[in-house]
Motif scaffolding. Sequence first.
Motif, PDB file in Angstrom:
ATOM      1  N   PHE A   8       0.828  -1.211   0.000  1.00  0.00           N
ATOM      2  CA  PHE A   8       0.000   0.000   0.000  1.00  0.00           C
ATOM      3  C   PHE A   8       0.862   1.260   0.000  1.00  0.00           C
ATOM      4  O   PHE A   8       0.506   2.270  -0.603  1.00  0.00           O
ATOM      5  N   SER A   9       2.015   1.197   0.697  1.00  0.00           N
ATOM      6  CA  SER A   9       2.921   2.347   0.762  1.00  0.00           C
ATOM      7  C   SER A   9       4.332   1.891   0.409  1.00  0.00           C
ATOM      8  O   SER A   9       5.175   1.686   1.295  1.00  0.00           O
ATOM      9  N   PRO A  10       4.617   1.665  -0.869  1.00  0.00           N
ATOM     10  CA  PRO A  10       5.935   1.168  -1.280  1.00  0.00           C
ATOM     11  C   PRO A  10       7.055   2.084  -0.808  1.00  0.00           C
ATOM     12  O   PRO A  10       6.913   3.303  -0.811  1.00  0.00           O
ATOM     13  N   GLY A  11       8.151   1.483  -0.389  1.00  0.00           N
ATOM     14  CA  GLY A  11       9.295   2.265   0.038  1.00  0.00           C
ATOM     15  C   GLY A  11       9.463   2.350   1.536  1.00  0.00           C
ATOM     16  O   GLY A  11      10.515   2.792   2.011  1.00  0.00           O
ATOM     17  N   LEU A  12       8.470   1.923   2.306  1.00  0.00           N
ATOM     18  CA  LEU A  12       8.610   1.964   3.761  1.00  0.00           C
ATOM     19  C   LEU A  12       9.649   0.966   4.250  1.00  0.00           C
ATOM     20  O   LEU A  12      10.301   1.164   5.264  1.00  0.00           O
ATOM     21  N   ILE A  13       9.796  -0.132   3.551  1.00  0.00           N
ATOM     22  CA  ILE A  13      10.791  -1.193   3.798  1.00  0.00           C
ATOM     23  C   ILE A  13      10.541  -1.936   5.102  1.00  0.00           C
ATOM     24  O   ILE A  13      10.494  -3.177   5.135  1.00  0.00           O
ATOM     25  N   GLY A  14      10.380  -1.205   6.203  1.00  0.00           N
ATOM     26  CA  GLY A  14      10.200  -1.837   7.514  1.00  0.00           C
ATOM     27  C   GLY A  14       9.066  -2.845   7.564  1.00  0.00           C
ATOM     28  O   GLY A  14       9.285  -4.020   7.913  1.00  0.00           O
ATOM     29  N   PRO A  15       7.826  -2.442   7.237  1.00  0.00           N
ATOM     30  CA  PRO A  15       6.713  -3.403   7.272  1.00  0.00           C
ATOM     31  C   PRO A  15       6.929  -4.588   6.345  1.00  0.00           C
ATOM     32  O   PRO A  15       6.590  -5.724   6.689  1.00  0.00           O
ATOM     33  N   GLY A  16       7.513  -4.344   5.173  1.00  0.00           N
ATOM     34  CA  GLY A  16       7.763  -5.434   4.237  1.00  0.00           C
ATOM     35  C   GLY A  16       8.776  -6.422   4.785  1.00  0.00           C
ATOM     36  O   GLY A  16       8.600  -7.639   4.668  1.00  0.00           O
ATOM     37  N   ALA A  17       9.843  -5.896   5.400  1.00  0.00           N
ATOM     38  CA  ALA A  17      10.867  -6.774   5.973  1.00  0.00           C
ATOM     39  C   ALA A  17      10.300  -7.608   7.115  1.00  0.00           C
ATOM     40  O   ALA A  17      10.522  -8.822   7.192  1.00  0.00           O
ATOM     41  N   VAL A  18       9.534  -6.944   8.000  1.00  0.00           N
ATOM     42  CA  VAL A  18       8.908  -7.674   9.114  1.00  0.00           C
ATOM     43  C   VAL A  18       7.944  -8.724   8.570  1.00  0.00           C
ATOM     44  O   VAL A  18       7.873  -9.850   9.072  1.00  0.00           O
ATOM     45  N   GLY A  19       7.190  -8.358   7.530  1.00  0.00           N
ATOM     46  CA  GLY A  19       6.231  -9.291   6.941  1.00  0.00           C
ATOM     47  C   GLY A  19       6.888 -10.524   6.362  1.00  0.00           C
ATOM     48  O   GLY A  19       6.431 -11.648   6.592  1.00  0.00           O
ATOM     49  N   VAL A  20       7.975 -10.327   5.630  1.00  0.00           N
ATOM     50  CA  VAL A  20       8.675 -11.467   5.019  1.00  0.00           C
ATOM     51  C   VAL A  20       9.259 -12.382   6.098  1.00  0.00           C
ATOM     52  O   VAL A  20       9.151 -13.615   6.013  1.00  0.00           O
ATOM     53  N   ILE A  21       9.870 -11.785   7.139  1.00  0.00           N
ATOM     54  CA  ILE A  21      10.453 -12.586   8.213  1.00  0.00           C
ATOM     55  C   ILE A  21       9.363 -13.377   8.939  1.00  0.00           C
ATOM     56  O   ILE A  21       9.513 -14.571   9.218  1.00  0.00           O
ATOM     57  N   ALA A  22       8.244 -12.703   9.249  1.00  0.00           N
ATOM     58  CA  ALA A  22       7.156 -13.371   9.965  1.00  0.00           C
ATOM     59  C   ALA A  22       6.564 -14.509   9.139  1.00  0.00           C
ATOM     60  O   ALA A  22       6.274 -15.591   9.666  1.00  0.00           O
ATOM     61  N   LEU A  23       6.367 -14.288   7.850  1.00  0.00           N
ATOM     62  CA  LEU A  23       5.823 -15.345   6.995  1.00  0.00           C
ATOM     63  C   LEU A  23       6.790 -16.520   6.886  1.00  0.00           C
ATOM     64  O   LEU A  23       6.367 -17.685   6.886  1.00  0.00           O
ATOM     65  N   THR A  24       8.086 -16.229   6.795  1.00  0.00           N
ATOM     66  CA  THR A  24       9.079 -17.302   6.729  1.00  0.00           C
ATOM     67  C   THR A  24       9.036 -18.160   7.991  1.00  0.00           C
ATOM     68  O   THR A  24       9.037 -19.395   7.929  1.00  0.00           O
ATOM     69  N   LEU A  25       8.964 -17.503   9.148  1.00  0.00           N
ATOM     70  CA  LEU A  25       8.889 -18.235  10.415  1.00  0.00           C
ATOM     71  C   LEU A  25       7.579 -19.008  10.532  1.00  0.00           C
ATOM     72  O   LEU A  25       7.546 -20.118  11.078  1.00  0.00           O
ATOM     73  N   ALA A  26       6.487 -18.417  10.013  1.00  0.00           N
ATOM     74  CA  ALA A  26       5.189 -19.096  10.068  1.00  0.00           C
ATOM     75  C   ALA A  26       5.224 -20.394   9.270  1.00  0.00           C
ATOM     76  O   ALA A  26       4.760 -21.444   9.741  1.00  0.00           O
ATOM     77  N   PHE A  27       5.785 -20.351   8.083  1.00  0.00           N
ATOM     78  CA  PHE A  27       5.834 -21.567   7.260  1.00  0.00           C
ATOM     79  C   PHE A  27       6.848 -22.570   7.811  1.00  0.00           C
ATOM     80  O   PHE A  27       6.682 -23.779   7.623  1.00  0.00           O
TER      81      PHE A  27
END
Length: 460
Positions: A263-282
Motif C-alpha cells: 500500500f505504501s511502497p518504500g517503507l521497507i520496515g513493514p515489508g521486511a517484518v512481513g517477510v520474516i514473519a511469513l518465513t517463520l510461520a511456514f
Amino acid sequence: MVRHCIAASLLLLGFCGFLAFHALSLAEAENHEAHVLVIDDAITHLEAKRFSKAIQDASDAGAYLLVVQLSTPGGLFDSTRSMVEDIFASPIPVVVFVSPAGGRAASAGTFITAAGHVAAMAPATNIGAAAPVSAGGEDLPETIKAKATQDASAFLRSIATQRNRNGDALEATVLESASYSAEEALELQVVDLTAENLNDLLAQLHGMTVDFNGEQIELDTDGLTLTTLERTPVDHFIRFLANPNIAFLLLTIGGIGIIVELFSPGLIGPGAVGVIALTLAFLAFGNLPVNWVGVGLIVLALALFFLESQAPGIGIFGVSGSISFLAGAFLLFGNVSFTPEVPELPEAPNFTLNLWIIGAMCAVLFTSMAFTLRAVRQARRTPSYYDHSASNPENLIGSFGTATTDLAPTGSVRIAGEQWSAVSESGATISNGERVMIIEVDGLTLKVAIDSTFFEQTEQ
C-alpha cells in the motif's frame, strides 16, 4: 640411484600413512560409547526429525548403540510411523527405555517401544492405551475410528512379529486401550527387561543376544560411556515456533506487513517484518499438522483486503476477505478453544488454536483495514490543486507553487517540481519564497498571485 631411494622412501611413507589411517578408522568405528536421546514430549513431526538426526549422528560418530529415554503421552501417527521406520532401518542397535519412574509410553510411545531392538522399562512406568483419537484428543467418528483402529492394530502386530514380542498383548493396547505396568509388560513379553536407571540398563544389556538386521548379535556394553544428545538452540527455537497460536500470529502479522508495504511502497520496515514473519510461520507449519486449505484461505483473505484498499467503497472484497479469514482460522488446525485445555484422552498432543487469539487478530486486522480505507477515502475526496502533466500547461491553473525569485513583476516560480517563468498578475511585487497560485497561462509564462490575495479577491 638417488632417485630410486627417494621413490622407495615416498612409497614407504605412503604405505605407512595408509596403515595409520586404516588404524584410525578402525578405532573410530570401534568407538565404545552409547548416545542417549531423551524424548519427553508428544511425538510430533519435530520429534520425528530430531530422532532421525540422532540415529544418523550416532552412526556417523561410530557409536555402539542409541538409547532412547522415552516418556510421552502419545502423538501423531504419521510421525510415529516415521520413527518406527527409522528404527528398522537404523545402522546401529536402538534401545528404547521408558523412564524415568513415573514416565509412560502411551499411544505412539507403545509403537516406538515395541519397535526397539531392545525394549526396557523403569519401575513405576506404564505402556499402552494406544487407541487412535483425533489431533485434539477427541474420539473419532465411528467409521473413521474403525479404519484407523484396524490400521494401527495391523501395524503394531507387524512390529511385534518382527521383534518376537507378544502380539496379542500389544494389539490389545489398540483394540481395548489396554495399558500395562512395567512388571506386567515384562511378564507378558511386551518388553525385554526392567531397569532402575541407565547404568542398570547397560549392565543388563551386556551379553544379551538381540536380532539386528536378521543377524543374532551379542551386545558388549561393558565400560560403555554414555553421551547425552542435548537439544540445540535451534531445536529450542523451532520447538517454540511449533505452537498453533504462535504460527497463526506469525502468519497474520506477516500478511499485514506485506499489505502495508504494498500500500505504501518504500517503507521497507513493514515489508521486511512481513517477510520474516511469513518465513517463520511456514517453518512452524512444517512441524505442525496444519490444514493447508486454512492457510490458503487466510492468504486469500489478505489479498482481498489489499484489493479493497485499492478500490474502496465497493465493499465486496472486504466482506469476502473477512469471511475467508475467519474460515481459514477455524480450519487452520481443525481445533479451536477458549482455553488451552489438556485433551481428555492422554494419547494425543494438543493442537488447539485459542479463540481469544483468533478474536484479537481479527480485531487488529479489521481495525487496521478500517483506518486504511478511511484514509484512502479522505485522500480521494481531497481536491487536487495541480496536475503533474507538463504536456498541457493549462492543467497548472489552480495549482500552488513557490516564488524562487522576486517577481517585480516578472521572475520565476517552482511548480509541480519544475521551474517556470512567471509574472505577477496584479503587477505588485511578490517576494522570493512567497506561496503563489497560478491564475492564467500565457504561452510558457505563468500569471500568478499570492494565494491569500487571490482568495480575498475571489471573496469580494
